[in-house]
Write a protein that holds these residues in place. Structure first.
Motif, mmCIF file in Angstrom:
data_model
loop_
_atom_site.group_PDB
_atom_site.id
_atom_site.type_symbol
_atom_site.label_atom_id
_atom_site.label_comp_id
_atom_site.label_asym_id
_atom_site.label_seq_id
_atom_site.Cartn_x
_atom_site.Cartn_y
_atom_site.Cartn_z
ATOM 1 N N GLN A 37 0.786 -1.181 -0.108
ATOM 2 C CA GLN A 37 0.172 -0.052 0.062
ATOM 3 C C GLN A 37 0.969 1.090 -0.022
ATOM 4 O O GLN A 37 1.743 1.481 0.735
ATOM 5 N N ILE A 38 0.622 2.133 -0.799
ATOM 6 C CA ILE A 38 1.263 3.238 -1.121
ATOM 7 C C ILE A 38 0.615 4.759 -0.789
ATOM 8 O O ILE A 38 -0.471 4.511 -1.052
ATOM 9 N N THR A 39 1.002 5.292 0.066
ATOM 10 C CA THR A 39 0.437 6.544 0.718
ATOM 11 C C THR A 39 0.430 7.625 -0.300
ATOM 12 O O THR A 39 1.466 7.827 -1.315
ATOM 13 N N VAL A 40 -0.930 8.124 -0.395
ATOM 14 C CA VAL A 40 -0.966 9.345 -1.593
ATOM 15 C C VAL A 40 -1.506 10.642 -1.112
ATOM 16 O O VAL A 40 -2.266 10.356 0.166
ATOM 17 N N GLY A 41 -1.312 11.508 -1.441
ATOM 18 C CA GLY A 41 -1.665 12.800 -1.084
ATOM 19 C C GLY A 41 -1.969 13.963 -1.987
ATOM 20 O O GLY A 41 -1.513 13.640 -3.297
ATOM 21 N N VAL A 42 -2.368 15.174 -1.567
ATOM 22 C CA VAL A 42 -2.392 16.150 -2.354
ATOM 23 C C VAL A 42 -2.090 17.420 -1.917
ATOM 24 O O VAL A 42 -1.757 17.435 -0.636
ATOM 25 N N ARG A 43 -1.562 18.570 -2.706
ATOM 26 C CA ARG A 43 -1.124 19.722 -2.027
ATOM 27 C C ARG A 43 -1.705 20.924 -3.307
ATOM 28 O O ARG A 43 -1.872 20.502 -4.339
ATOM 29 N N ILE A 44 -2.059 22.054 -2.724
ATOM 30 C CA ILE A 44 -2.235 22.972 -3.586
ATOM 31 C C ILE A 44 -1.056 23.433 -4.225
ATOM 32 O O ILE A 44 0.015 23.693 -3.752
ATOM 33 N N THR A 45 -1.315 23.771 -5.493
ATOM 34 C CA THR A 45 -0.009 24.256 -6.578
ATOM 35 C C THR A 45 0.556 25.416 -5.860
ATOM 36 O O THR A 45 -0.090 26.334 -5.441
ATOM 37 N N GLU B 207 -2.455 14.064 3.362
ATOM 38 C CA GLU B 207 -2.488 12.561 3.169
ATOM 39 C C GLU B 207 -4.000 12.393 2.809
ATOM 40 O O GLU B 207 -4.781 12.617 3.684
ATOM 41 N N VAL B 208 -4.415 11.596 2.001
ATOM 42 C CA VAL B 208 -5.727 11.524 1.566
ATOM 43 C C VAL B 208 -6.085 9.656 1.511
ATOM 44 O O VAL B 208 -7.331 9.407 1.853
ATOM 45 N N GLY B 209 -4.993 9.110 1.412
ATOM 46 C CA GLY B 209 -5.182 7.618 1.403
ATOM 47 C C GLY B 209 -4.160 6.725 0.931
ATOM 48 O O GLY B 209 -2.883 7.355 1.024
ATOM 49 N N ARG B 210 -4.671 5.645 0.363
ATOM 50 C CA ARG B 210 -3.411 4.546 -0.151
ATOM 51 C C ARG B 210 -3.960 3.997 -1.384
ATOM 52 O O ARG B 210 -5.190 4.009 -1.919
ATOM 53 N N VAL B 211 -3.073 3.605 -2.219
ATOM 54 C CA VAL B 211 -3.514 2.821 -3.556
ATOM 55 C C VAL B 211 -2.411 1.594 -3.628
ATOM 56 O O VAL B 211 -1.593 1.494 -2.859
ATOM 57 N N ILE C 26 -8.919 10.729 -5.796
ATOM 58 C CA ILE C 26 -8.149 11.144 -4.814
ATOM 59 C C ILE C 26 -8.524 12.654 -4.466
ATOM 60 O O ILE C 26 -8.814 13.142 -3.435
ATOM 61 N N ALA C 27 -8.808 13.382 -5.439
ATOM 62 C CA ALA C 27 -8.834 14.949 -5.331
ATOM 63 C C ALA C 27 -10.333 15.037 -4.589
ATOM 64 O O ALA C 27 -10.533 15.962 -4.006
ATOM 65 N N GLU C 28 -11.189 14.260 -5.065
ATOM 66 C CA GLU C 28 -12.722 14.378 -4.634
ATOM 67 C C GLU C 28 -12.586 13.946 -3.238
ATOM 68 O O GLU C 28 -13.477 14.718 -2.378
ATOM 69 N N HIS C 29 -12.008 12.963 -2.866
ATOM 70 C CA HIS C 29 -11.972 12.502 -1.296
ATOM 71 C C HIS C 29 -11.188 13.811 -0.368
ATOM 72 O O HIS C 29 -11.451 13.815 0.589
ATOM 73 N N SER C 30 -10.150 14.428 -0.983
ATOM 74 C CA SER C 30 -9.366 15.264 -0.304
ATOM 75 C C SER C 30 -10.121 16.241 -0.109
ATOM 76 O O SER C 30 -9.998 17.105 1.172
ATOM 77 N N LYS C 31 -11.273 16.730 -0.791
ATOM 78 C CA LYS C 31 -11.976 17.979 -0.372
ATOM 79 C C LYS C 31 -12.975 17.625 0.800
ATOM 80 O O LYS C 31 -13.652 18.637 1.318
ATOM 81 N N ARG C 32 -13.036 16.359 0.894
ATOM 82 C CA ARG C 32 -14.084 15.973 2.074
ATOM 83 C C ARG C 32 -13.252 15.884 3.157
ATOM 84 O O ARG C 32 -13.567 16.351 4.448
ATOM 85 N N VAL D 3 4.216 8.738 -1.220
ATOM 86 C CA VAL D 3 5.421 8.348 -0.371
ATOM 87 C C VAL D 3 5.980 7.065 -0.603
ATOM 88 O O VAL D 3 5.186 6.134 -0.378
ATOM 89 N N ALA D 4 7.241 6.826 -1.245
ATOM 90 C CA ALA D 4 7.741 5.887 -1.912
ATOM 91 C C ALA D 4 8.249 4.790 -0.736
ATOM 92 O O ALA D 4 7.895 3.661 -0.657
#
Length: 216
Positions: A92-100, A107-111, A130-136, A153-154
Protein backbone atom coordinates in the motif's frame (compact mmCIF):
# COMPACT_ATOMS: atom_id res chain seq x y z
CA UNK A 1 -93.08 61.67 -83.97
CA UNK A 2 -96.44 60.15 -83.48
CA UNK A 3 -97.90 60.27 -79.95
CA UNK A 4 -98.76 56.58 -79.92
CA UNK A 5 -95.19 55.55 -80.55
CA UNK A 6 -93.91 57.82 -77.79
CA UNK A 7 -96.19 56.13 -75.31
CA UNK A 8 -94.90 52.77 -76.33
CA UNK A 9 -91.26 53.89 -75.82
CA UNK A 10 -91.96 55.20 -72.30
CA UNK A 11 -93.82 52.02 -71.50
CA UNK A 12 -90.71 49.91 -72.21
CA UNK A 13 -88.40 51.86 -69.85
CA UNK A 14 -89.69 50.28 -66.61
CA UNK A 15 -89.07 46.85 -68.10
CA UNK A 16 -85.44 47.69 -68.75
CA UNK A 17 -85.12 48.91 -65.17
CA UNK A 18 -86.48 45.68 -63.79
CA UNK A 19 -84.08 43.69 -65.88
CA UNK A 20 -81.13 45.62 -64.56
CA UNK A 21 -82.10 45.12 -60.90
CA UNK A 22 -82.81 41.42 -61.16
CA UNK A 23 -79.70 40.45 -63.11
CA UNK A 24 -76.89 38.62 -61.23
CA UNK A 25 -74.09 40.83 -59.83
CA UNK A 26 -70.77 40.64 -61.58
CA UNK A 27 -68.28 38.66 -59.46
CA UNK A 28 -64.65 39.70 -59.18
CA UNK A 29 -62.09 37.08 -60.21
CA UNK A 30 -60.81 34.84 -57.37
CA UNK A 31 -57.49 35.83 -55.78
CA UNK A 32 -54.42 34.02 -57.07
CA UNK A 33 -53.40 30.94 -55.02
CA UNK A 34 -50.63 31.54 -52.48
CA UNK A 35 -47.15 30.89 -53.74
CA UNK A 36 -45.72 27.63 -52.55
CA UNK A 37 -42.29 27.62 -50.97
CA UNK A 38 -39.78 26.50 -53.49
CA UNK A 39 -38.47 23.01 -52.81
CA UNK A 40 -34.94 24.28 -53.17
CA UNK A 41 -35.50 26.61 -50.22
CA UNK A 42 -36.71 23.70 -48.14
CA UNK A 43 -33.60 21.74 -48.97
CA UNK A 44 -31.41 24.64 -48.04
CA UNK A 45 -33.17 25.10 -44.70
CA UNK A 46 -32.88 21.45 -43.75
CA UNK A 47 -29.28 21.32 -44.82
CA UNK A 48 -28.26 24.29 -42.68
CA UNK A 49 -30.11 22.86 -39.67
CA UNK A 50 -28.32 19.55 -39.96
CA UNK A 51 -24.96 21.23 -40.10
CA UNK A 52 -25.64 23.35 -37.02
CA UNK A 53 -26.58 20.23 -35.05
CA UNK A 54 -23.51 18.29 -36.14
CA UNK A 55 -21.80 18.75 -32.79
CA UNK A 56 -24.74 17.13 -30.98
CA UNK A 57 -24.91 13.84 -32.81
CA UNK A 58 -25.62 15.15 -36.33
CA UNK A 59 -24.12 13.82 -39.51
CA UNK A 60 -21.02 15.98 -39.16
CA UNK A 61 -20.00 14.79 -35.69
CA UNK A 62 -17.65 12.00 -36.67
CA UNK A 63 -14.55 13.63 -35.29
CA UNK A 64 -16.23 14.44 -31.97
CA UNK A 65 -17.42 10.84 -31.56
CA UNK A 66 -13.89 9.62 -32.17
CA UNK A 67 -12.54 12.06 -29.61
CA UNK A 68 -15.16 11.04 -27.03
CA UNK A 69 -14.40 7.35 -27.50
CA UNK A 70 -10.74 7.96 -26.69
CA UNK A 71 -11.54 9.36 -23.23
CA UNK A 72 -10.52 7.31 -20.23
CA UNK A 73 -13.19 5.33 -18.41
CA UNK A 74 -14.59 7.19 -15.41
CA UNK A 75 -13.87 5.24 -12.25
CA UNK A 76 -16.27 4.64 -9.37
CA UNK A 77 -15.12 5.01 -5.78
CA UNK A 78 -16.75 1.80 -4.53
CA UNK A 79 -15.39 -0.32 -7.37
CA UNK A 80 -11.84 0.92 -6.84
CA UNK A 81 -12.12 0.42 -3.09
CA UNK A 82 -13.21 -3.18 -3.65
CA UNK A 83 -10.24 -3.71 -5.95
CA UNK A 84 -7.92 -2.19 -3.37
CA UNK A 85 -9.09 -4.78 -0.83
CA UNK A 86 -8.76 -7.56 -3.41
CA UNK A 87 -5.07 -6.61 -3.78
CA UNK A 88 -4.39 -7.11 -0.06
CA UNK A 89 -1.13 -8.97 -0.76
CA UNK A 90 0.28 -5.94 -2.61
CA UNK A 91 2.06 -3.01 -1.03
CA UNK A 92 0.00 0.00 0.00
CA UNK A 93 1.39 3.34 -1.10
CA UNK A 94 0.44 6.53 0.75
CA UNK A 95 -0.98 9.22 -1.56
CA UNK A 96 -1.90 12.83 -1.00
CA UNK A 97 -2.41 16.24 -2.56
CA UNK A 98 -1.18 19.76 -2.16
CA UNK A 99 -2.30 23.05 -3.62
CA UNK A 100 -0.07 24.19 -6.47
CA UNK A 101 2.78 26.52 -5.41
CA UNK A 102 2.52 25.43 -1.77
CA UNK A 103 4.67 23.06 0.29
CA UNK A 104 2.14 21.38 2.59
CA UNK A 105 1.08 17.87 1.62
CA UNK A 106 -2.23 16.49 2.85
CA UNK A 107 -2.49 12.72 3.15
CA UNK A 108 -5.65 11.37 1.51
CA UNK A 109 -5.32 7.59 1.37
CA UNK A 110 -3.48 4.67 -0.18
CA UNK A 111 -3.23 2.94 -3.54
CA UNK A 112 -2.30 -0.59 -4.57
CA UNK A 113 -1.40 -2.06 -7.93
CA UNK A 114 -1.11 -5.63 -9.14
CA UNK A 115 2.35 -7.02 -8.40
CA UNK A 116 3.33 -3.52 -7.21
CA UNK A 117 4.17 -2.65 -10.81
CA UNK A 118 2.01 0.39 -11.54
CA UNK A 119 2.12 2.77 -8.59
CA UNK A 120 2.26 5.98 -10.62
CA UNK A 121 -0.36 4.73 -13.07
CA UNK A 122 -2.59 3.82 -10.12
CA UNK A 123 -2.37 7.36 -8.76
CA UNK A 124 -2.72 9.05 -12.15
CA UNK A 125 -5.77 7.01 -13.19
CA UNK A 126 -7.46 7.43 -9.80
CA UNK A 127 -6.47 11.06 -9.24
CA UNK A 128 -10.07 12.26 -9.65
CA UNK A 129 -11.17 9.99 -6.78
CA UNK A 130 -8.20 11.15 -4.69
CA UNK A 131 -8.95 14.84 -5.32
CA UNK A 132 -12.65 14.35 -4.60
CA UNK A 133 -11.92 12.68 -1.28
CA UNK A 134 -9.31 15.27 -0.32
CA UNK A 135 -12.03 17.93 -0.37
CA UNK A 136 -14.10 15.84 2.03
CA UNK A 137 -11.19 15.49 4.43
CA UNK A 138 -9.95 19.09 4.13
CA UNK A 139 -12.95 21.28 3.24
CA UNK A 140 -11.38 24.38 4.79
CA UNK A 141 -7.80 23.92 3.57
CA UNK A 142 -8.79 23.08 -0.02
CA UNK A 143 -11.08 25.65 -1.72
CA UNK A 144 -13.47 24.40 -4.38
CA UNK A 145 -11.48 26.10 -7.16
CA UNK A 146 -8.03 25.01 -5.92
CA UNK A 147 -5.54 23.64 -8.44
CA UNK A 148 -4.04 20.47 -6.98
CA UNK A 149 -0.91 18.40 -7.38
CA UNK A 150 -0.77 14.71 -6.53
CA UNK A 151 2.07 12.96 -4.76
CA UNK A 152 3.05 9.73 -3.01
CA UNK A 153 5.45 8.45 -0.40
CA UNK A 154 7.63 5.71 -1.83
CA UNK A 155 9.19 4.78 1.53
CA UNK A 156 6.74 5.00 4.42
CA UNK A 157 8.96 3.35 7.01
CA UNK A 158 10.66 6.38 8.59
CA UNK A 159 9.23 9.25 10.58
CA UNK A 160 9.97 11.81 7.86
CA UNK A 161 7.87 11.24 4.80
CA UNK A 162 9.43 12.23 1.50
CA UNK A 163 6.79 13.11 -1.06
CA UNK A 164 7.29 12.55 -4.78
CA UNK A 165 5.26 14.74 -7.13
CA UNK A 166 3.24 12.75 -9.64
CA UNK A 167 3.46 13.29 -13.37
CA UNK A 168 -0.22 13.18 -14.40
CA UNK A 169 0.64 11.98 -17.90
CA UNK A 170 1.65 8.60 -16.44
CA UNK A 171 -1.95 7.46 -16.78
CA UNK A 172 -2.50 8.66 -20.34
CA UNK A 173 -1.08 5.59 -22.07
CA UNK A 174 -2.18 3.05 -19.50
CA UNK A 175 -3.18 -0.30 -21.00
CA UNK A 176 -6.85 -1.06 -21.44
CA UNK A 177 -8.42 -2.58 -18.35
CA UNK A 178 -5.75 -1.23 -15.99
CA UNK A 179 -8.49 0.00 -13.65
CA UNK A 180 -9.13 -3.65 -12.71
CA UNK A 181 -5.52 -4.03 -11.56
CA UNK A 182 -5.36 -0.99 -9.29
CA UNK A 183 -7.30 0.29 -6.28
CA UNK A 184 -7.68 3.24 -3.95
CA UNK A 185 -8.78 3.47 -0.33
CA UNK A 186 -9.28 6.88 1.24
CA UNK A 187 -8.78 7.78 4.88
CA UNK A 188 -12.04 7.14 6.72
CA UNK A 189 -14.26 10.21 6.81
CA UNK A 190 -16.83 9.76 9.56
CA UNK A 191 -18.68 12.95 8.60
CA UNK A 192 -19.68 11.58 5.20
CA UNK A 193 -19.28 7.85 5.92
CA UNK A 194 -16.89 7.39 3.00
CA UNK A 195 -14.30 4.63 3.35
CA UNK A 196 -15.63 3.73 6.80
CA UNK A 197 -15.91 0.22 8.19
CA UNK A 198 -19.03 -0.82 10.08
CA UNK A 199 -19.68 -3.52 12.60
CA UNK A 200 -23.09 -4.03 14.17
CA UNK A 201 -24.20 -0.61 13.00
CA UNK A 202 -21.23 1.38 14.28
CA UNK A 203 -18.06 2.66 12.64
CA UNK A 204 -14.98 0.68 13.60
CA UNK A 205 -11.30 0.82 12.75
CA UNK A 206 -10.19 -1.17 9.72
CA UNK A 207 -8.25 -3.64 11.88
CA UNK A 208 -11.45 -4.61 13.69
CA UNK A 209 -14.00 -6.96 12.16
CA UNK A 210 -16.33 -4.99 9.96
CA UNK A 211 -17.62 -4.34 6.49
CA UNK A 212 -16.84 -1.32 4.35
CA UNK A 213 -19.30 1.33 3.39
CA UNK A 214 -19.24 4.33 1.06
CA UNK A 215 -21.46 6.67 3.05
CA UNK A 216 -24.84 8.05 2.09
Amino acid sequence: PQPGKLRNRHHRLPQLSRLSTTSKPIQSPPPPPPKLINNNNNINIHTSTTLSMAGFGGSGGGSKKKKASSKLVKLKAKSQWDRYNDLKKCAQITVGVRITDTEEWMEVGRVRSENDESTEVAIARQRALIAEHSKRLFPVQIPANAVLEWGYVADDEGDDKTWTVLDKSKGDDAPKGIEKKIGFEGISDKASGFYCYYHEGRIVEKEEEGTGGMGT
